[in-house]
Design a protein around this motif. Structure first.
Motif, mmCIF file in Angstrom:
data_model
loop_
_atom_site.group_PDB
_atom_site.id
_atom_site.type_symbol
_atom_site.label_atom_id
_atom_site.label_comp_id
_atom_site.label_asym_id
_atom_site.label_seq_id
_atom_site.Cartn_x
_atom_site.Cartn_y
_atom_site.Cartn_z
ATOM 1 N N TRP A 167 0.833 -1.211 0.000
ATOM 2 C CA TRP A 167 0.000 0.000 0.000
ATOM 3 C C TRP A 167 0.869 1.264 0.000
ATOM 4 O O TRP A 167 0.598 2.211 -0.733
ATOM 5 N N LEU A 168 1.919 1.271 0.802
ATOM 6 C CA LEU A 168 2.800 2.433 0.872
ATOM 7 C C LEU A 168 3.532 2.663 -0.452
ATOM 8 O O LEU A 168 3.708 3.809 -0.889
ATOM 9 N N VAL A 169 3.956 1.590 -1.103
ATOM 10 C CA VAL A 169 4.633 1.708 -2.395
ATOM 11 C C VAL A 169 3.663 2.240 -3.442
ATOM 12 O O VAL A 169 4.035 3.036 -4.316
ATOM 13 N N TRP A 170 2.392 1.822 -3.362
ATOM 14 C CA TRP A 170 1.379 2.343 -4.290
ATOM 15 C C TRP A 170 1.151 3.839 -4.051
ATOM 16 O O TRP A 170 1.050 4.627 -4.992
ATOM 17 N N LYS A 171 1.055 4.250 -2.787
ATOM 18 C CA LYS A 171 0.887 5.670 -2.486
ATOM 19 C C LYS A 171 2.074 6.474 -2.996
ATOM 20 O O LYS A 171 1.917 7.599 -3.475
ATOM 21 N N SER A 172 3.255 5.889 -2.891
ATOM 22 C CA SER A 172 4.464 6.581 -3.347
ATOM 23 C C SER A 172 4.449 6.797 -4.855
ATOM 24 O O SER A 172 4.893 7.841 -5.348
ATOM 25 N N ILE A 173 3.941 5.816 -5.583
ATOM 26 C CA ILE A 173 3.897 5.970 -7.041
ATOM 27 C C ILE A 173 2.863 7.020 -7.444
ATOM 28 O O ILE A 173 3.031 7.713 -8.467
ATOM 29 N N CYS A 174 1.818 7.187 -6.642
ATOM 30 C CA CYS A 174 0.860 8.260 -6.901
ATOM 31 C C CYS A 174 1.516 9.619 -6.706
ATOM 32 O O CYS A 174 1.249 10.561 -7.466
ATOM 33 N N LYS A 175 2.389 9.731 -5.702
ATOM 34 C CA LYS A 175 3.131 10.973 -5.496
ATOM 35 C C LYS A 175 4.073 11.240 -6.664
ATOM 36 O O LYS A 175 4.267 12.390 -7.077
ATOM 37 N N LEU A 176 4.655 10.184 -7.197
ATOM 38 C CA LEU A 176 5.553 10.330 -8.344
ATOM 39 C C LEU A 176 4.800 10.870 -9.557
ATOM 40 O O LEU A 176 5.301 11.741 -10.281
ATOM 41 N N ILE A 177 3.588 10.369 -9.774
ATOM 42 C CA ILE A 177 2.802 10.777 -10.935
ATOM 43 C C ILE A 177 2.342 12.230 -10.816
ATOM 44 O O ILE A 177 2.439 13.013 -11.763
ATOM 45 N N HIS A 178 1.864 12.594 -9.631
ATOM 46 C CA HIS A 178 1.242 13.904 -9.479
ATOM 47 C C HIS A 178 2.203 14.991 -8.996
ATOM 48 O O HIS A 178 1.984 16.167 -9.288
ATOM 49 N N ASP A 179 3.250 14.616 -8.259
ATOM 50 C CA ASP A 179 4.175 15.614 -7.716
ATOM 51 C C ASP A 179 5.584 15.505 -8.290
ATOM 52 O O ASP A 179 6.423 16.369 -8.022
ATOM 53 N N GLY A 180 5.861 14.433 -9.035
ATOM 54 C CA GLY A 180 7.173 14.287 -9.652
ATOM 55 C C GLY A 180 8.254 13.777 -8.731
ATOM 56 O O GLY A 180 9.427 13.718 -9.114
ATOM 57 N N ILE A 181 7.919 13.390 -7.514
ATOM 58 C CA ILE A 181 8.896 12.874 -6.564
ATOM 59 C C ILE A 181 8.207 11.854 -5.668
ATOM 60 O O ILE A 181 7.011 11.981 -5.374
ATOM 61 N N GLU A 182 8.940 10.829 -5.240
ATOM 62 C CA GLU A 182 8.359 9.822 -4.364
ATOM 63 C C GLU A 182 9.254 9.551 -3.166
ATOM 64 O O GLU A 182 10.372 10.066 -3.070
ATOM 65 N N ASP A 183 8.759 8.751 -2.234
ATOM 66 C CA ASP A 183 9.479 8.470 -0.995
ATOM 67 C C ASP A 183 10.688 7.575 -1.259
ATOM 68 O O ASP A 183 10.697 6.770 -2.192
#
Length: 250
Positions: free
Chosen positions: A204-220
């Motif tokens: 779940w956390l990895v999925w949330k991180s990929i959403c941040k990558l798509i919308h904000d251009g950076i992930e955890d």
């Protein structure tokens, strides 16, 4: 249709978003003018990419009401075959949910896995099959379709985070696809439910991180995801495992 990736953008202003949905300006008819899409009104609510997809939807001016449409109408299967498959899939999902409830997942993690098992995650493959996107691959460049099998086991980011967790002393398994993942997690129920909980939380956390990558251009980072997986799984497992009759010392 509003999926989680849109709601995530609006969650900080939830009351405003709800009012927007309830307003007369957000009715479907308000976006159609004289049998055509009203681009000026669409621009008030949507971005250019989503407007392009919306305006490709044909409008039947003579139809006075909406009709249901098969989401798998291009599968080549008959209605009877689709009905039997839906019945079989529903029974299987119910069985999955019975043992997954025993993992004591956090509500948001539990909802994520329910959506994953019901093919309701707005992944690139999901959007591609719904003709809402022209790209079905993983945004991280894994060179594979971003579907349930990829999200639950084959994603390189997920495997890297699991490797870090295992180097810290945890023994999380690796899975090749969603079916193997569900079978493996089922075997851990009762024997090592905490590890199964941590695997679900990590996914779940990895999925949330990929959403941040798509919308904000950076992930955890990998270490950040691993640390959050440990803390989140530990807290959810502890809260759901404590007895009802605590005494003062406890």
């Amino acid at each position: 249709m509003f999926d989680s990736w849109i709601l995530d953008k609006c969650i900080a202003k939830w009351p405003t978003f709800v009012n927007c949905l309830e307003s007369t300006e957000f009715k479907l008819n308000s976006f159609i003018s004289e049998g055509k899409w009203n681009n000026d009104h669409l621009q008030l609510f949507f971005g250019e990419q989503l407007i392009d997809h919306i305006t490709q939807i044909p409008i039947d001016a003579g139809r006075r009401y909406d009709l249901m449409e098969l989401k798998t109408k291009f599968s080549g299967k008959s209605i009877a075959a689709l009905d039997f498959q839906a019945l079989t899939d529903n029974n299987g999902r119910t069985a999955i949910w019975n043992w997954m409830k025993k993992l004591k997942l956090r509500p948001n993690v539990e909802l994520f896995w329910w959506r994953l098992c019901n093919v309701a995650i707005p992944s690139n493959d999901f959007l591609f099959r719904r003709r809402l996107s022209i790209f079905s691959g993983c945004p991280r460049g894994c060179e594979e379709d971003e579907n349930g099998c990829h999200i639950a086991g084959k994603c390189g980011k997920l495997r890297d985070v699991i490797s870090i967790l295992n180097s810290w002393g945890f023994k999380l398994p690796f899975f090749a696809n969603l079916h193997e993942c569900l079978e493996g997690l089922k075997k851990l129920v009762g024997k090592d439910s905490f590890i199964a909980n941590m695997y679900c939380t990590t996914t779940w956390l990895v999925w949330k991180s990929i959403c941040k990558l798509i919308h904000d251009g950076i992930e955890d980072s990998l270490n950040s995801l691993a640390a959050r997986a440990v803390s989140t799984a530990t807290v959810s497992n502890f809260i759901n495992s404590t007895p009802d009759n605590w005494d003062t010392n406890q």
